[in-house]
Design a protein around this motif. Structure first.
Motif, PDB file in Angstrom:
ATOM      1  N   LEU A   1       0.851  -1.178   0.000  1.00 53.31           N
ATOM      2  CA  LEU A   1       0.000   0.000   0.000  1.00 53.31           C
ATOM      3  C   LEU A   1       0.887   1.228   0.000  1.00 53.31           C
ATOM      4  N   SER A   2       0.594   2.209  -0.818  1.00 56.98           N
ATOM      5  CA  SER A   2       1.451   3.391  -0.808  1.00 56.98           C
ATOM      6  C   SER A   2       0.672   4.685  -0.677  1.00 56.98           C
ATOM      7  N   SER A   3      -0.659   4.609  -0.658  1.00 52.73           N
ATOM      8  CA  SER A   3      -1.428   5.849  -0.673  1.00 52.73           C
ATOM      9  C   SER A   3      -2.553   5.782   0.348  1.00 52.73           C
ATOM     10  N   LEU A   4      -2.685   6.854   1.119  1.00 56.35           N
ATOM     11  CA  LEU A   4      -3.749   6.903   2.128  1.00 56.35           C
ATOM     12  C   LEU A   4      -5.104   7.039   1.444  1.00 56.35           C
ATOM     13  N   ASN A   5      -5.116   7.682   0.293  1.00 59.15           N
ATOM     14  CA  ASN A   5      -6.384   7.801  -0.439  1.00 59.15           C
ATOM     15  C   ASN A   5      -6.899   6.433  -0.848  1.00 59.15           C
ATOM     16  N   THR A   6      -5.990   5.557  -1.217  1.00 59.73           N
ATOM     17  CA  THR A   6      -6.382   4.179  -1.550  1.00 59.73           C
ATOM     18  C   THR A   6      -6.969   3.510  -0.305  1.00 59.73           C
ATOM     19  N   ALA A   7      -6.292   3.709   0.821  1.00 67.12           N
ATOM     20  CA  ALA A   7      -6.766   3.113   2.078  1.00 67.12           C
ATOM     21  C   ALA A   7      -8.160   3.638   2.413  1.00 67.12           C
ATOM     22  N   ARG A   8      -8.349   4.930   2.214  1.00 61.00           N
ATOM     23  CA  ARG A   8      -9.646   5.517   2.541  1.00 61.00           C
ATOM     24  C   ARG A   8     -10.740   4.972   1.627  1.00 61.00           C
ATOM     25  N   THR A   9     -10.402   4.791   0.349  1.00 65.03           N
ATOM     26  CA  THR A   9     -11.386   4.255  -0.596  1.00 65.03           C
ATOM     27  C   THR A   9     -11.763   2.830  -0.217  1.00 65.03           C
ATOM     28  N   LEU A  10     -10.744   2.044   0.140  1.00 67.62           N
ATOM     29  CA  LEU A  10     -10.995   0.653   0.536  1.00 67.62           C
ATOM     30  C   LEU A  10     -11.814   0.590   1.827  1.00 67.62           C
ATOM     31  N   SER A  11     -11.711   1.635   2.653  1.00 69.60           N
ATOM     32  CA  SER A  11     -12.397   1.635   3.952  1.00 69.60           C
ATOM     33  C   SER A  11     -13.877   1.939   3.826  1.00 69.60           C
ATOM     34  N   GLN A  12     -14.301   2.412   2.671  1.00 69.80           N
ATOM     35  CA  GLN A  12     -15.679   2.880   2.527  1.00 69.80           C
ATOM     36  C   GLN A  12     -16.674   1.790   2.910  1.00 69.80           C
ATOM     37  N   GLY A  13     -17.607   2.139   3.780  1.00 69.32           N
ATOM     38  CA  GLY A  13     -18.637   1.190   4.170  1.00 69.32           C
ATOM     39  C   GLY A  13     -18.226   0.208   5.250  1.00 69.32           C
ATOM     40  N   THR A  14     -16.974   0.266   5.713  1.00 66.58           N
ATOM     41  CA  THR A  14     -16.532  -0.697   6.734  1.00 66.58           C
ATOM     42  C   THR A  14     -16.785  -0.161   8.128  1.00 66.58           C
TER      43      THR A  14
ATOM     44  N   MET B   1      -4.564  -0.716   5.019  1.00 66.78           N
ATOM     45  CA  MET B   1      -5.052   0.172   6.081  1.00 66.78           C
ATOM     46  C   MET B   1      -6.552   0.270   5.925  1.00 66.78           C
ATOM     47  N   VAL B   2      -7.281   0.139   7.014  1.00 67.26           N
ATOM     48  CA  VAL B   2      -8.730   0.287   6.976  1.00 67.26           C
ATOM     49  C   VAL B   2      -9.121   1.231   8.108  1.00 67.26           C
ATOM     50  N   ALA B   3      -9.898   2.241   7.778  1.00 72.53           N
ATOM     51  CA  ALA B   3     -10.292   3.223   8.795  1.00 72.53           C
ATOM     52  C   ALA B   3     -10.997   2.519   9.947  1.00 72.53           C
ATOM     53  N   CYS B   4     -10.758   2.986  11.156  1.00 73.30           N
ATOM     54  CA  CYS B   4     -11.363   2.329  12.319  1.00 73.30           C
ATOM     55  C   CYS B   4     -11.868   3.388  13.282  1.00 73.30           C
ATOM     56  N   GLY B   5     -12.615   2.930  14.248  1.00 68.24           N
ATOM     57  CA  GLY B   5     -13.072   3.815  15.319  1.00 68.24           C
ATOM     58  C   GLY B   5     -14.046   4.850  14.803  1.00 68.24           C
ATOM     59  N   ASP B   6     -13.882   6.100  15.287  1.00 67.31           N
ATOM     60  CA  ASP B   6     -14.844   7.149  14.956  1.00 67.31           C
ATOM     61  C   ASP B   6     -14.784   7.566  13.497  1.00 67.31           C
ATOM     62  N   ASN B   7     -13.602   7.454  12.853  1.00 65.69           N
ATOM     63  CA  ASN B   7     -13.540   7.855  11.440  1.00 65.69           C
ATOM     64  C   ASN B   7     -13.547   6.609  10.572  1.00 65.69           C
ATOM     65  N   MET B   8     -14.655   5.865  10.617  1.00 62.40           N
ATOM     66  CA  MET B   8     -14.684   4.600   9.897  1.00 62.40           C
ATOM     67  C   MET B   8     -14.590   4.780   8.388  1.00 62.40           C
ATOM     68  N   TRP B   9     -15.095   5.855   7.904  1.00 64.68           N
ATOM     69  CA  TRP B   9     -14.803   6.201   6.513  1.00 64.68           C
ATOM     70  C   TRP B   9     -14.654   7.699   6.457  1.00 64.68           C
ATOM     71  N   VAL B  10     -13.606   8.171   5.829  1.00 68.77           N
ATOM     72  CA  VAL B  10     -13.354   9.612   5.787  1.00 68.77           C
ATOM     73  C   VAL B  10     -13.173  10.036   4.342  1.00 68.77           C
ATOM     74  N   PRO B  11     -13.472  11.305   4.031  1.00 69.01           N
ATOM     75  CA  PRO B  11     -13.311  11.770   2.654  1.00 69.01           C
ATOM     76  C   PRO B  11     -11.849  11.717   2.219  1.00 69.01           C
ATOM     77  N   ALA B  12     -11.633  11.698   0.924  1.00 72.12           N
ATOM     78  CA  ALA B  12     -10.275  11.615   0.389  1.00 72.12           C
ATOM     79  C   ALA B  12      -9.505  12.882   0.708  1.00 72.12           C
ATOM     80  N   ILE B  13      -8.194  12.723   0.777  1.00 75.56           N
ATOM     81  CA  ILE B  13      -7.309  13.874   0.990  1.00 75.56           C
ATOM     82  C   ILE B  13      -7.282  14.674  -0.303  1.00 75.56           C
ATOM     83  N   LYS B  14      -7.450  15.993  -0.215  1.00 69.94           N
ATOM     84  CA  LYS B  14      -7.418  16.828  -1.422  1.00 69.94           C
ATOM     85  C   LYS B  14      -5.962  17.150  -1.757  1.00 69.94           C
TER      86      LYS B  14
END
Lengths: 114, 240
Positions: free
Chosen positions: B122-135, B227-240
């Protein structure tokens, strides 16, 4: 339009990595390979063909030399290499160049933030 | 191929044949060292997938470096011949184009044959955030014993007089869209000698994630695998 030429010819990445690896102690080929990978945090991964092609060039340029292994444990058929004085001078010049670049970029970042 | 043969020895014997692609002088000077080094690389790779990737790397490298050695050799012959003719120049170009063509064909075949099971780091947090969607994941908590094992297996390096841990260096700079120097806190919940799992929280609203980080063979370097978002920010918007 006239062409610009850099005064300083920087070493290619692989040559630089090999000189850096040898800056700690004399090493054989596989040790050089592993040290180069470690120094670059895994970004420089050499394979035997590229490694020995570059070693050949560095030997020809007089930046490294081959040495006899210090003990029978280190021998077998492996060849060990070390930096020559020219190699040390060249490596130090390159490091000074990169050090200067880092210093300038830090100053510029501070300038942009202010 | 005889049954029960050690695959390590088979690969080495194939590699020894491949050395005939190099010019004779180069083979005489470095052939033994090339085989010894390839042997070390194979011995240091424990998994089948790892050996497959390594073999691909060595094969590609052999084709490229052999072409280069022939080109350099040919160049030296032409330089020694004061009557460099147009015919010699043409032969040199043909040799180079042939080598490049062979390399292109082999690389294409190898890329097409890449096993689906290989997991790129994994090299990008945006990828991680996209994969986290709905989790919906709970953040992992620290286990001191796991953390100690990670630190004991980790290797450090010194740059400009400061010593860093490879694990820390990966956490702080191994994800492309988190600015270098961003502070983080992490837990290490488990470690089996190859994969470490835990939670990482980046400052600056970059979020909190359950991560899996993989230890690479050899020098103690690491790659983030997921990386999968956890806790309170289970899915967060992409980094601009």
């Amino acid at each position: 339009m006239s062409s610009m030429k850099r005064n300083l010819e920087l070493l290619p990445q692989v040559s630089f990595s090999i000189l850096m690896a040898l800056s700690l102690r004399p090493r054989h080929g596989y040790e050089i390979m592993k040290q180069a990978e470690e120094d670059s945090l895994g970004k420089v991964k050499l394979a035997p063909g590229t490694l020995y092609g570059t070693i050949k060039l560095l030997l020809k340029d007089g930046l490294i030399e081959e040495i006899m292994p210090r003990s029978s444990q280190q021998s077998g058929r492996r060849r060990y290499y070390r930096l020559t004085k020219d190699g040390w001078d060249r490596l130090n010049a390159e490091l000074e160049f990169y050090d200067n670049i880092v210093r300038i970029s830090k100053k510029r970042s501070a300038f942009e933030r202010s | 191929m005889a049954s029960g043969e050690n695959p390590h020895e088979l690969l080495l014997s194939i590699y020894k044949k491949l050395l005939y692609l190099y010019p004779k002088q180069y083979r005489d000077d470095y052939g033994e060292q090339l085989v010894l080094t390839a042997n070390d690389m194979l011995e240091d790779t424990s998994t089948k997938a790892g050996r497959r990737a390594l073999w691909t790397h060595i094969l590609f490298d052999t084709l490229v470096s052999a072409t280069k050695e022939h080109y350099v050799n040919f160049d030296a012959i032409i330089a020694a011949d004061n009557q460099a003719t147009a015919k010699n120049q043409q032969s040199k170009k043909r040799l180079l184009m042939f080598g490049l063509a062979v390399t292109a064909v082999v690389v294409s075949l190898l890329l097409l044959a890449q096993p689906a099971s290989s997991i790129p780091p994994l090299s990008s947090l945006n990828t991680a955030r996209t994969l986290s969607q709905g989790t919906k994941n709970a953040c992992l908590t620290n286990d001191n014993q796991a953390a100690e094992r990670v630190h004991s297996d980790d290797a450090g390096f010194t740059y400009a007089g400061i010593t860093y841990s490879n694990f820390e260096a990966t956490a702080s700079s191994g994800i492309a869209d988190v600015p270098a120097g961003t502070n983080y806190q992490l837990t290490i919940a488990s470690y089996d000698g190859k994969l470490a799992k835990g939670t990482i929280t980046y400052d600056g609203n970059y979020g909190t994630y359950d991560y899996i980080i993989k230890k690479l063979p050899g020098a103690g370097n690491w790659n983030f695998v997921s990386m999968v978002a956890c806790g309170d920010n289970m899915w967060v918007p992409a980094i601009k």
